[in-house]
Scaffold this active site. Structure first.
Site, PDB file in Angstrom:
ATOM      1  N   LYS A   1      61.290  75.645  51.504  1.00 54.10           N
ATOM      2  CA  LYS A   1      61.787  74.296  51.769  1.00 54.10           C
ATOM      3  C   LYS A   1      63.310  74.272  51.827  1.00 54.10           C
ATOM      4  O   LYS A   1      63.887  73.510  52.595  1.00 54.10           O
ATOM      5  CB  LYS A   1      61.305  73.324  50.687  1.00 54.10           C
ATOM      6  CG  LYS A   1      59.860  72.904  50.849  1.00 54.10           C
ATOM      7  CD  LYS A   1      59.546  71.747  49.930  1.00 54.10           C
ATOM      8  CE  LYS A   1      58.080  71.383  49.946  1.00 54.10           C
ATOM      9  NZ  LYS A   1      57.718  70.393  48.933  1.00 54.10           N
TER      10      LYS A   1
ATOM     11  N   LYS B   1      49.829  77.531  56.792  1.00 57.87           N
ATOM     12  CA  LYS B   1      49.042  76.548  56.046  1.00 57.87           C
ATOM     13  C   LYS B   1      49.104  75.189  56.740  1.00 57.87           C
ATOM     14  O   LYS B   1      50.171  74.784  57.212  1.00 57.87           O
ATOM     15  CB  LYS B   1      49.668  76.458  54.640  1.00 57.87           C
ATOM     16  CG  LYS B   1      49.033  75.494  53.698  1.00 57.87           C
ATOM     17  CD  LYS B   1      49.908  75.307  52.467  1.00 57.87           C
ATOM     18  CE  LYS B   1      51.113  74.436  52.753  1.00 57.87           C
ATOM     19  NZ  LYS B   1      51.871  74.011  51.581  1.00 57.87           N
TER      20      LYS B   1
ATOM     21  N   LYS C   1      51.462  68.555  55.817  1.00 59.81           N
ATOM     22  CA  LYS C   1      51.735  67.166  56.211  1.00 59.81           C
ATOM     23  C   LYS C   1      52.997  67.064  57.053  1.00 59.81           C
ATOM     24  O   LYS C   1      53.139  66.192  57.887  1.00 59.81           O
ATOM     25  CB  LYS C   1      51.992  66.296  54.970  1.00 59.81           C
ATOM     26  CG  LYS C   1      50.812  66.058  54.082  1.00 59.81           C
ATOM     27  CD  LYS C   1      51.186  64.989  53.041  1.00 59.81           C
ATOM     28  CE  LYS C   1      50.529  65.236  51.704  1.00 59.81           C
ATOM     29  NZ  LYS C   1      51.407  65.859  50.719  1.00 59.81           N
TER      30      LYS C   1
HETATM   31  P1  TYM Z   1      50.750  68.165  48.219  1.00 62.58           P
HETATM   32  O1  TYM Z   1      51.024  66.709  48.330  1.00 62.58           O
HETATM   33  O2  TYM Z   1      51.475  69.103  49.126  1.00 62.58           O
HETATM   34  O3  TYM Z   1      49.201  68.445  48.427  1.00 62.58           O
HETATM   35  C1  TYM Z   1      48.218  67.722  47.721  1.00 62.58           C
HETATM   36  C2  TYM Z   1      47.043  68.618  47.413  1.00 62.58           C
HETATM   37  O4  TYM Z   1      46.488  69.144  48.621  1.00 62.58           O
HETATM   38  C3  TYM Z   1      46.423  70.568  48.530  1.00 62.58           C
HETATM   39  N1  TYM Z   1      46.703  71.134  49.869  1.00 62.58           N
HETATM   40  C4  TYM Z   1      45.885  71.967  50.518  1.00 62.58           C
HETATM   41  N2  TYM Z   1      44.692  72.489  50.188  1.00 62.58           N
HETATM   42  C5  TYM Z   1      44.094  73.308  51.104  1.00 62.58           C
HETATM   43  N3  TYM Z   1      44.647  73.603  52.298  1.00 62.58           N
HETATM   44  C6  TYM Z   1      45.840  73.101  52.670  1.00 62.58           C
HETATM   45  N4  TYM Z   1      46.372  73.392  53.861  1.00 62.58           N
HETATM   46  C7  TYM Z   1      46.514  72.230  51.753  1.00 62.58           C
HETATM   47  N5  TYM Z   1      47.708  71.566  51.803  1.00 62.58           N
HETATM   48  C8  TYM Z   1      47.794  70.892  50.633  1.00 62.58           C
HETATM   49  C9  TYM Z   1      47.520  70.954  47.549  1.00 62.58           C
HETATM   50  O5  TYM Z   1      47.278  72.227  46.978  1.00 62.58           O
HETATM   51  C10 TYM Z   1      47.436  69.835  46.543  1.00 62.58           C
HETATM   52  O6  TYM Z   1      46.416  70.083  45.589  1.00 62.58           O
HETATM   53  N6  TYM Z   1      53.344  69.572  44.220  1.00 62.58           N
HETATM   54  C11 TYM Z   1      52.113  68.966  44.634  1.00 62.58           C
HETATM   55  C12 TYM Z   1      51.877  67.586  44.044  1.00 62.58           C
HETATM   56  C13 TYM Z   1      51.962  67.509  42.569  1.00 62.58           C
HETATM   57  C14 TYM Z   1      50.965  67.923  41.653  1.00 62.58           C
HETATM   58  C15 TYM Z   1      51.476  67.597  40.344  1.00 62.58           C
HETATM   59  C16 TYM Z   1      49.714  68.533  41.787  1.00 62.58           C
HETATM   60  C17 TYM Z   1      52.984  66.978  41.841  1.00 62.58           C
HETATM   61  N7  TYM Z   1      52.702  67.026  40.499  1.00 62.58           N
HETATM   62  C18 TYM Z   1      50.751  67.889  39.204  1.00 62.58           C
HETATM   63  C19 TYM Z   1      48.995  68.817  40.639  1.00 62.58           C
HETATM   64  C20 TYM Z   1      49.515  68.489  39.356  1.00 62.58           C
HETATM   65  C21 TYM Z   1      52.137  68.816  46.138  1.00 62.58           C
HETATM   66  O7  TYM Z   1      53.159  68.778  46.746  1.00 62.58           O
HETATM   67  O8  TYM Z   1      50.914  68.640  46.701  1.00 62.58           O
END
Ligand code: TYM
Length: 329
Positions: A112, A193, A196
């Site tokens: 990032k 991957k 979003k």
């Molecule tokens: P984020 O918002 O990027 O994604 C949310 C959830 O979706 C999963 N994910 C995926 N799973 C499979 N294939 C993909 N291509 C894919 N893209 C995203 C992510 O693994 C996630 O579970 N840092 C985290 C948010 C966060 C969080 C937390 C999660 C903040 N605090 C505490 C767990 C516990 C994030 O950016 O997820």
């Protein structure tokens, strides 16, 4: 008492089938077995520039998608990170026990920060805030997609370090990955991957994409030069399409192989598209119903924040005591 689960999604961009299959689907499945807290992590979203009006809208949209996916707000807690100030408070305390080298090694930070002209300090601290989210509630289980595994390892390291410096304080959480769908790849580029923020209309299937858009994106997905599915030698694109089908259908490996082996790519894509359209239809219908009711989402979020506040306060008070910070006796 049931063990606690915590997980979160950033309200940036459009939620896609990777978010659903990697996280939301498991959240729904386990919600009655644990005490679950599902969070819209808006403080994480601002680690990169956001347009305020758009962010405000996305927070409610993300909450509505949690509910549309099947999260039951009468049982599970749905809340917004910034509405509980203890997330930021604990994050600072944990920052002070986290070696900067641990943060500089994070692959998401490296990726990032390369994409930004100026790198905000928040991007480096991002995993500490994530550790604070989880440790604040003494969560035992964190259901996430595979891309969050490294951040979860860091969370465990921070918890263990704090416990060894100041005495047993935090539950050290376990990562919970789905067996299928933990890493959904981009349709246009199966080496990257599904994300979003990735540009390109053929990259991701958003949860709210209409059926004709879903079909078009899947029919255009990158495969390889072979004509048909060959289970012994699957290319990344075909493997991704099969993974999407299997994660939605919950078919066994044997079922997948006997049904798809030898199938021409055109037919494979039609069947994957049909499965995705069928599985997203009820979610999209519920989304429309939920968002029709003015004030409903705000009510759920206010109740969620009120339910977690006492847990959050008690952890922060404990941490303050452990570290010798001022507390009124
Ligand atoms: P984020 O918002 O990027 O994604 C949310 C959830 O979706 C999963 N994910 C995926 N799973 C499979 N294939 C993909 N291509 C894919 N893209 C995203 C992510 O693994 C996630 O579970 N840092 C985290 C948010 C966060 C969080 C937390 C999660 C903040 N605090 C505490 C767990 C516990 C994030 O950016 O997820």
């Amino acid at each position: 008492m049931k063990a606690r689960v915590f997980s979160g999604v950033q309200p940036s961009g459009n939620l896609h089938i990777g978010n659903y299959l990697g996280a939301l689907k498991s959240w729904v499945k386990i919600q009655y077995d644990y005490e679950c807290i599902y969070c819209i992590v808006d403080l994480h979203a601002i680690t990169v520039p956001q347009e305020p009006a758009e962010l405000r809208k996305k927070i409610r949209e993300t909450a509505a998608l949690f509910l549309a996916s099947g999260i039951d707000p009468k049982h599970s807690i749905v809340m917004v990170q910034s509405s509980v100030p203890e997330h930021a408070e604990l994050s600072w305390m944990l920052t002070c026990v986290t070696p900067v080298g641990w943060l500089q090694r994070m692959t998401q930070f490296k990726a990032k920060s390369e994409a930004q002209e100026t790198v905000g300090d928040g991007l480096l601290q991002y995993p500490v805030l994530m550790a604070a989210d989880i440790l604040l509630y003494q969560a035992a289980i964190v259901p996430v997609g595979d891309d969050q595994s490294q951040h979860l390892e860091l969370t465990r390291d921070v918890a263990q370090r704090f416990n060894s410096l100041y005495g047993e304080t935090f539950v050290v959480p376990e990562t919970h990955l789905p067996t299928v769908g933990a890493r959904i790849m981009g349709l246009d580029d199966p080496e990257a991957k599904m994300s979003k923020s990735a540009p390109g209309s053929g990259h991701a299937i958003a949860l709210l994409d209409p059926p004709d858009v879903i079909r078009k994106k899947i029919m255009r997905a990158t495969t390889d030069s072979k004509p048909a599915v060959e289970f012994g030698a699957l290319g990344a694109g075909v493997q991704n399409l099969l993974g999407i089908f299997q994660a939605f259908s919950e078919w066994s490996d044997d079922q997948m192989q006997s049904h798809f082996d030898g199938m021409r790519y055109g037919d494979l894509k039609k069947q994957v598209a049909q499965m995705v359209v069928e599985k997203l239809a009820p979610l999209q219908q519920r989304y429309r119903e939920i968002t029709e009711e003015a004030g409903y989402i705000d009510g759920v979020l206010a109740e969620g924040a009120a339910r977690v506040e006492p847990i959050a306060r008690s952890t922060v008070n404990l941490v303050k005591q452990r570290m010798g910070l001022y507390t009124q006796s």
